[in-house]
Design a protein around this motif. Sequence first.
Motif, PDB file in Angstrom:
ATOM      1  N   ASN A 120      32.979  33.675  35.266  1.00 36.30           N
ATOM      2  CA  ASN A 120      32.849  34.213  33.947  1.00 36.30           C
ATOM      3  C   ASN A 120      34.146  34.352  33.361  1.00 36.30           C
ATOM      4  OD1 ASN A 120      32.429  35.702  31.649  1.00 36.30           O
ATOM      5  ND2 ASN A 120      31.111  37.054  32.525  1.00 36.30           N
ATOM      6  N   SER A 121      34.646  33.507  32.619  1.00 35.92           N
ATOM      7  CA  SER A 121      35.987  33.730  31.784  1.00 35.92           C
ATOM      8  C   SER A 121      36.367  34.692  30.914  1.00 35.92           C
ATOM      9  CB  SER A 121      36.382  32.478  31.079  1.00 35.92           C
ATOM     10  OG  SER A 121      35.551  32.139  30.062  1.00 35.92           O
ATOM     11  N   ASP A 122      35.171  35.568  30.689  1.00 36.06           N
ATOM     12  CA  ASP A 122      35.225  36.668  29.528  1.00 36.06           C
ATOM     13  C   ASP A 122      35.491  37.794  30.396  1.00 36.06           C
ATOM     14  OD1 ASP A 122      34.951  35.330  27.301  1.00 36.06           O
ATOM     15  OD2 ASP A 122      32.907  36.139  26.894  1.00 36.06           O
ATOM     16  N   SER A 123      35.576  37.616  32.016  1.00 36.74           N
ATOM     17  CA  SER A 123      35.584  38.778  32.809  1.00 36.74           C
ATOM     18  C   SER A 123      36.978  38.937  33.141  1.00 36.74           C
ATOM     19  CB  SER A 123      34.940  38.443  34.105  1.00 36.74           C
ATOM     20  OG  SER A 123      35.458  39.141  35.181  1.00 36.74           O
ATOM     21  N   GLU A 124      37.588  40.419  32.786  1.00 38.35           N
ATOM     22  CA  GLU A 124      39.073  40.719  32.844  1.00 38.35           C
ATOM     23  C   GLU A 124      39.278  40.576  34.148  1.00 38.35           C
ATOM     24  OE1 GLU A 124      39.552  44.586  31.245  1.00 38.35           O
ATOM     25  OE2 GLU A 124      38.978  44.106  29.370  1.00 38.35           O
ATOM     26  N   GLN A 125      38.426  40.925  35.199  1.00 33.37           N
ATOM     27  CA  GLN A 125      38.673  40.986  36.605  1.00 33.37           C
ATOM     28  C   GLN A 125      38.999  39.249  36.982  1.00 33.37           C
ATOM     29  OE1 GLN A 125      36.207  42.697  35.571  1.00 33.37           O
ATOM     30  NE2 GLN A 125      36.473  44.755  36.132  1.00 33.37           N
ATOM     31  N   ALA A 126      38.247  38.329  36.464  1.00 35.13           N
ATOM     32  CA  ALA A 126      38.551  36.846  36.845  1.00 35.13           C
ATOM     33  C   ALA A 126      39.679  36.539  36.088  1.00 35.13           C
ATOM     34  CB  ALA A 126      37.285  36.330  36.288  1.00 35.13           C
ATOM     35  N   GLN A 127      39.954  36.808  34.994  1.00 37.25           N
ATOM     36  CA  GLN A 127      41.461  36.701  34.290  1.00 37.25           C
ATOM     37  C   GLN A 127      42.558  36.979  35.194  1.00 37.25           C
ATOM     38  OE1 GLN A 127      42.101  34.241  32.216  1.00 37.25           O
ATOM     39  NE2 GLN A 127      39.893  33.806  31.656  1.00 37.25           N
ATOM     40  N   LEU A 128      42.346  38.137  35.577  1.00 34.30           N
ATOM     41  CA  LEU A 128      43.389  38.842  36.391  1.00 34.30           C
ATOM     42  C   LEU A 128      43.512  38.254  37.793  1.00 34.30           C
ATOM     43  CD1 LEU A 128      45.551  41.263  37.223  1.00 34.30           C
ATOM     44  CD2 LEU A 128      43.511  42.501  38.098  1.00 34.30           C
ATOM     45  N   LEU A 129      42.459  37.765  38.326  1.00 32.75           N
ATOM     46  CA  LEU A 129      42.821  37.030  39.685  1.00 32.75           C
ATOM     47  C   LEU A 129      43.516  35.746  39.456  1.00 32.75           C
ATOM     48  CD1 LEU A 129      40.221  36.082  42.453  1.00 32.75           C
ATOM     49  CD2 LEU A 129      40.898  34.188  40.924  1.00 32.75           C
ATOM     50  N   PHE A 130      43.065  35.219  38.283  1.00 29.27           N
ATOM     51  CA  PHE A 130      43.859  33.877  37.990  1.00 29.27           C
ATOM     52  C   PHE A 130      45.435  34.024  37.828  1.00 29.27           C
ATOM     53  CE2 PHE A 130      39.660  32.304  36.380  1.00 29.27           C
ATOM     54  CZ  PHE A 130      39.440  31.410  37.602  1.00 29.27           C
ATOM     55  N   ARG A 131      45.682  35.184  37.269  1.00 29.81           N
ATOM     56  CA  ARG A 131      47.109  35.628  37.052  1.00 29.81           C
ATOM     57  C   ARG A 131      47.902  35.927  38.342  1.00 29.81           C
ATOM     58  NH1 ARG A 131      44.942  38.529  32.549  1.00 29.81           N
ATOM     59  NH2 ARG A 131      45.291  40.295  33.513  1.00 29.81           N
ATOM     60  N   VAL A 132      47.165  36.572  38.905  1.00 33.75           N
ATOM     61  CA  VAL A 132      47.759  37.222  40.338  1.00 33.75           C
ATOM     62  C   VAL A 132      47.830  35.847  41.378  1.00 33.75           C
ATOM     63  CG1 VAL A 132      47.443  38.440  42.335  1.00 33.75           C
ATOM     64  CG2 VAL A 132      47.003  39.522  40.299  1.00 33.75           C
ATOM     65  N   TRP A 133      46.998  35.192  41.232  1.00 29.38           N
ATOM     66  CA  TRP A 133      46.812  33.876  42.158  1.00 29.38           C
ATOM     67  C   TRP A 133      48.141  32.777  41.768  1.00 29.38           C
ATOM     68  CZ3 TRP A 133      42.487  29.513  41.685  1.00 29.38           C
ATOM     69  CH2 TRP A 133      42.496  28.508  42.476  1.00 29.38           C
TER      70      TRP A 133
ATOM     71  N   TYR B  22      41.544  46.456  44.476  1.00 29.28           N
ATOM     72  CA  TYR B  22      42.199  47.427  43.561  1.00 29.28           C
ATOM     73  C   TYR B  22      41.600  47.459  41.975  1.00 29.28           C
ATOM     74  CZ  TYR B  22      45.605  47.851  46.902  1.00 29.28           C
ATOM     75  OH  TYR B  22      46.261  48.086  48.377  1.00 29.28           O
ATOM     76  N   HIS B  23      40.652  46.222  41.826  1.00 22.21           N
ATOM     77  CA  HIS B  23      40.194  46.145  40.451  1.00 22.21           C
ATOM     78  C   HIS B  23      38.719  45.729  40.294  1.00 22.21           C
ATOM     79  CE1 HIS B  23      44.185  46.372  38.411  1.00 22.21           C
ATOM     80  NE2 HIS B  23      44.721  45.789  39.575  1.00 22.21           N
TER      81      HIS B  23
END
Length: 235
Positions: A107-120, A149-150
Amino acid sequence: DLKQEERDELKLFFKRGKIHSIRAPSNLSVRLKAKWTKIKAMQLTPFIFTLYLDFDSRPCSNQFLQRALDIFENSSYDLALTTKYLHQAKSPQHFELEHNSALIIYNSDSEQAQLLFRVWLKAFELLISHNQVRDQPALMLALKYTTLYHSLKHQDLPGDFFCRNKISDAVSCDAKCVVVHKPQKHDLSLKFFVLGPLAPHVGNMLQVLKLGPRIDLKNDDNIHSIFNQVANKRI
């Protein structure tokens, strides 16, 4: 950068899309640039729900996308992917082992998913400096961090959905898989078998084809060092 006529031609193949100019760090090799761009591109999808596939993953029918998106129907998952090993989903070492990155639904609207990509992406850049050229170890760190953590919620896809050598009974569309991974290598219906004097060399053949077991990087000090940097929010 694409020329305007090239952009116009690409748009003929898609009902909806965006064209981004993504520039990987110039000091990376071509192979690492491809992996860096893969992670970066996942953040830029124009769709609310996105299914990412590596080029060596093949859908088995034109219904595969609907079946993939059904996973998010009435659920709170941020993304779905497959574990690297069989039974890993229920293992206490679940986040100490890698996940596969050849198919990711999110879900690209998910803040958690977007955070995962940035951390990755950041973890991948840090691990490159330690001569790690694969993207799965960085994904392992990002998945563990964003979950602990998120509150990221992910689903481990079953082995009969995305059929892969290490987690599935068969890697073939004939086995009713939804998507198959590296069918040219693992689909037995595409193989020729040689018996006789060459039999003792089967072990060498499996090693060359990377079909044998391998050890995960969970005990790599560099991996844990990078995770500690992530956990301490220093990236």
